[in-house]
Design an enzyme around this catalytic site. Structure first.
Site, PDB file in Angstrom:
ATOM      1  N   PRO A 145      94.469  25.105  -8.062  1.00  0.00           N
ATOM      2  CA  PRO A 145      95.334  24.580  -6.999  1.00  0.00           C
ATOM      3  C   PRO A 145      95.492  25.534  -5.819  1.00  0.00           C
ATOM      4  O   PRO A 145      95.571  25.086  -4.667  1.00  0.00           O
ATOM      5  CB  PRO A 145      96.668  24.359  -7.723  1.00  0.00           C
ATOM      6  CG  PRO A 145      96.296  24.104  -9.138  1.00  0.00           C
ATOM      7  CD  PRO A 145      95.106  24.985  -9.395  1.00  0.00           C
ATOM      8  N   HIS A 147      93.396  28.345  -5.342  1.00  0.00           N
ATOM      9  CA  HIS A 147      92.187  29.149  -5.123  1.00  0.00           C
ATOM     10  C   HIS A 147      90.961  28.250  -5.157  1.00  0.00           C
ATOM     11  O   HIS A 147      90.503  27.849  -6.219  1.00  0.00           O
ATOM     12  CB  HIS A 147      92.083  30.266  -6.165  1.00  0.00           C
ATOM     13  CG  HIS A 147      93.188  31.256  -6.075  1.00  0.00           C
ATOM     14  ND1 HIS A 147      93.221  32.264  -5.141  1.00  0.00           N
ATOM     15  CD2 HIS A 147      94.349  31.363  -6.781  1.00  0.00           C
ATOM     16  CE1 HIS A 147      94.332  32.962  -5.277  1.00  0.00           C
ATOM     17  NE2 HIS A 147      95.033  32.435  -6.259  1.00  0.00           N
ATOM     18  N   ILE A 174      88.537  18.442 -10.547  1.00  0.00           N
ATOM     19  CA  ILE A 174      87.425  18.604 -11.482  1.00  0.00           C
ATOM     20  C   ILE A 174      86.768  17.246 -11.749  1.00  0.00           C
ATOM     21  O   ILE A 174      87.357  16.375 -12.398  1.00  0.00           O
ATOM     22  CB  ILE A 174      87.912  19.221 -12.803  1.00  0.00           C
ATOM     23  CG1 ILE A 174      88.699  20.510 -12.537  1.00  0.00           C
ATOM     24  CG2 ILE A 174      86.734  19.469 -13.723  1.00  0.00           C
ATOM     25  CD1 ILE A 174      87.939  21.564 -11.756  1.00  0.00           C
ATOM     26  N   LEU A 250      77.077  27.064  -8.563  1.00  0.00           N
ATOM     27  CA  LEU A 250      77.395  26.341  -7.333  1.00  0.00           C
ATOM     28  C   LEU A 250      76.175  26.215  -6.432  1.00  0.00           C
ATOM     29  O   LEU A 250      75.996  25.184  -5.768  1.00  0.00           O
ATOM     30  CB  LEU A 250      78.532  27.043  -6.588  1.00  0.00           C
ATOM     31  CG  LEU A 250      79.917  26.958  -7.222  1.00  0.00           C
ATOM     32  CD1 LEU A 250      80.915  27.759  -6.399  1.00  0.00           C
ATOM     33  CD2 LEU A 250      80.375  25.513  -7.354  1.00  0.00           C
ATOM     34  N   GLU A 374      82.086  22.222  -2.991  1.00  0.00           N
ATOM     35  CA  GLU A 374      80.966  23.153  -3.239  1.00  0.00           C
ATOM     36  C   GLU A 374      80.772  24.088  -2.047  1.00  0.00           C
ATOM     37  O   GLU A 374      79.651  24.426  -1.652  1.00  0.00           O
ATOM     38  CB  GLU A 374      79.649  22.400  -3.526  1.00  0.00           C
ATOM     39  CG  GLU A 374      79.760  21.273  -4.519  1.00  0.00           C
ATOM     40  CD  GLU A 374      80.028  21.728  -5.934  1.00  0.00           C
ATOM     41  OE1 GLU A 374      80.225  22.928  -6.144  1.00  0.00           O
ATOM     42  OE2 GLU A 374      80.046  20.877  -6.829  1.00  0.00           O
ATOM     43  N   THR A 376      83.198  24.996   1.665  1.00  0.00           N
ATOM     44  CA  THR A 376      83.525  24.337   2.928  1.00  0.00           C
ATOM     45  C   THR A 376      82.497  24.697   3.998  1.00  0.00           C
ATOM     46  O   THR A 376      81.729  25.648   3.854  1.00  0.00           O
ATOM     47  CB  THR A 376      84.917  24.764   3.414  1.00  0.00           C
ATOM     48  OG1 THR A 376      84.891  26.177   3.717  1.00  0.00           O
ATOM     49  CG2 THR A 376      85.987  24.495   2.361  1.00  0.00           C
TER      50      THR A 376
END
Length: 395
Positions: A145, A147, A174, A250, A374, A376
């Site tokens: 929330p 981070h 998620i 990622l 993934e 900004t």
């Protein structure tokens, strides 16, 4: 010397990029398109409007039967396809809906990739074959929330109690969370960030769904709550410590996104082109007006440029691999241009552009999420900036 007859121009591929694809690559693309047309396209607007993906488990098995889950991984029931074939699959999935591509991306490029690259042999054998078949759905718990762009500040903690690990914390946004059988969860441990393979039926684990979304509505999104989740010693991913683990995952997912966003853009462009040819105003089709043609030409150029960039990065990934800034280059450009194409397409459709009878507004809203997940646009800009200057603007 005889002259070769040039093939007929394709409005969706003016540059002839299709000629650069192999028969195998085209076959993968066509197989994905058939699945989407049969199992998702007739229902996706309704699912989006109701904010649900009711057949997610059935879809996962169907996707698995086609070899699309973890398709770019080797062994353990995975298809072992090329990066380009995986990219083309992502494009076709997202041409139907970003939520569908997200389901496949999180399963294969995040949860399965983490286990495949950093897991023990036992973890791989236990989970990867079932995940590849769609019999087990996975999720990836990194974002919290407070981070998102700075995962190093995560508050989820893993502590040792005897030979066990105990996890406490909370993850947010998620994908697949509430339908997953297994979660790959990242937490701060004494030695640094560690990854854990968490069966979702473990006591203390819960995944309440996130409701009231204005984007990615045909996608399962959840919180992950970890309240004293006790795991055996062998639940930890043994082959990585630190942020290198989740960040490498990622990058795999971002690669699929830079292809997928083009699918949403293509769907919007195709819709706008067809609509402009059929819709008449002032006694002639919209396609006959210079301003409309300027919009269509600009969209065609950007779609072509993005596809060429994706294909280049895919060929490079297959040949020598990709650096993180190269993935950032592709994601930053292609998602930004896809969103521009969606917005411009909406203007061509006028008021009809907001109707779910057409896919444009749905794609446009979905791409607003794709723009920031993934990584900004700001984060990818700074990653490129660091590669250019050698200076980090983050610390």
């Amino acid at each position: 010397m005889s002259k070769r007859t040039a093939p007929k121009s394709d409005p969706l591929d003016l540059a002839g990029i299709d000629d650069l694809l192999s028969p195998e690559e085209k076959a993968v693309r066509q197989a994905v398109r058939r699945l989407c047309d049969a199992s998702v396209e007739p229902y996706i607007a309704g699912w989006y409007e109701s904010g649900e993906l009711p057949t997610v488990r059935e879809l996962a098995k169907e996707l698995g039967s086609l070899g699309l889950l973890g398709m770019h991984l080797e062994g353990y029931g995975c298809a072992g396809t090329s990066a380009v074939e995986y990219g083309l699959a992502c494009l076709e999935l997202e041409a139907t809906d970003s939520g569908l591509r997200s389901l496949v991306s999180v399963q294969g490029s995040l949860a399965m990739y983490a286990i495949h690259r950093f897991g023990s042999e036992e973890q791989k054998r236990e989970w990867l074959p079932r995940m590849a078949a769609g019999e087990a759905i996975g999720c990836f718990g990194l974002t919290e929330p407070d981070h998102g762009s700075d995962p190093g500040g995560m508050r989820t903690r893993a502590r040792r109690e005897g030979s066990d690990w105990v996890l406490d914390g909370r993850k947010m946004w998620i994908t697949n969370g509430s339908v997953a059988s297994v979660a790959v969860v990242w937490a701060q441990a004494e030695e640094g960030v560690r990854g854990f393979v968490v069966p979702t039926d473990t006591p203390g684990f819960s995944a309440p769904p996130i409701k009231h979304k204005g984007s990615l509505r045909a996608s399962v999104t959840s919180e992950l709550l970890l309240d004293g989740v006790r795991l055996p010693a062998d639940a930890v991913l043994p082959e990585v410590t630190g942020l290198r683990g989740p960040l490498s995952c990622l990058n795999e997912a971002r690669y699929g996104i830079l292809w997928g966003a083009l699918g949403a853009a293509r769907s919007c462009f195709r819709t706008a082109l067809s609509y402009a040819k059929e819709r008449e105003q002032f006694g002639k089709p919209l396609a006959g007006f210079q301003l409309t043609q300027a919009k269509l030409a600009s969209m065609a150029v950007e779609l072509t440029n993005g596809t060429l960039l994706a294909l280049h990065l895919g060929r490079r990934k297959d040949a020598v691999g990709l650096r993180p800034e190269q993935v950032s280059l592709g994601k930053l450009n292609n998602v930004d241009k896809a969103l521009d194409i969606a917005r411009t397409s909406r203007t061509i459709l006028g008021a009809n552009g907001i109707s779910l009878e057409f896919p444009v507004m749905r794609h446009m809203a979905n791409l607003e999420s794709v723009l920031t997940y993934e990584g900004t646009a700001e984060m990818h800009t700074l990653m490129i900036g660091q590669a250019l200057t050698g200076e980090s603007a983050l610390r």
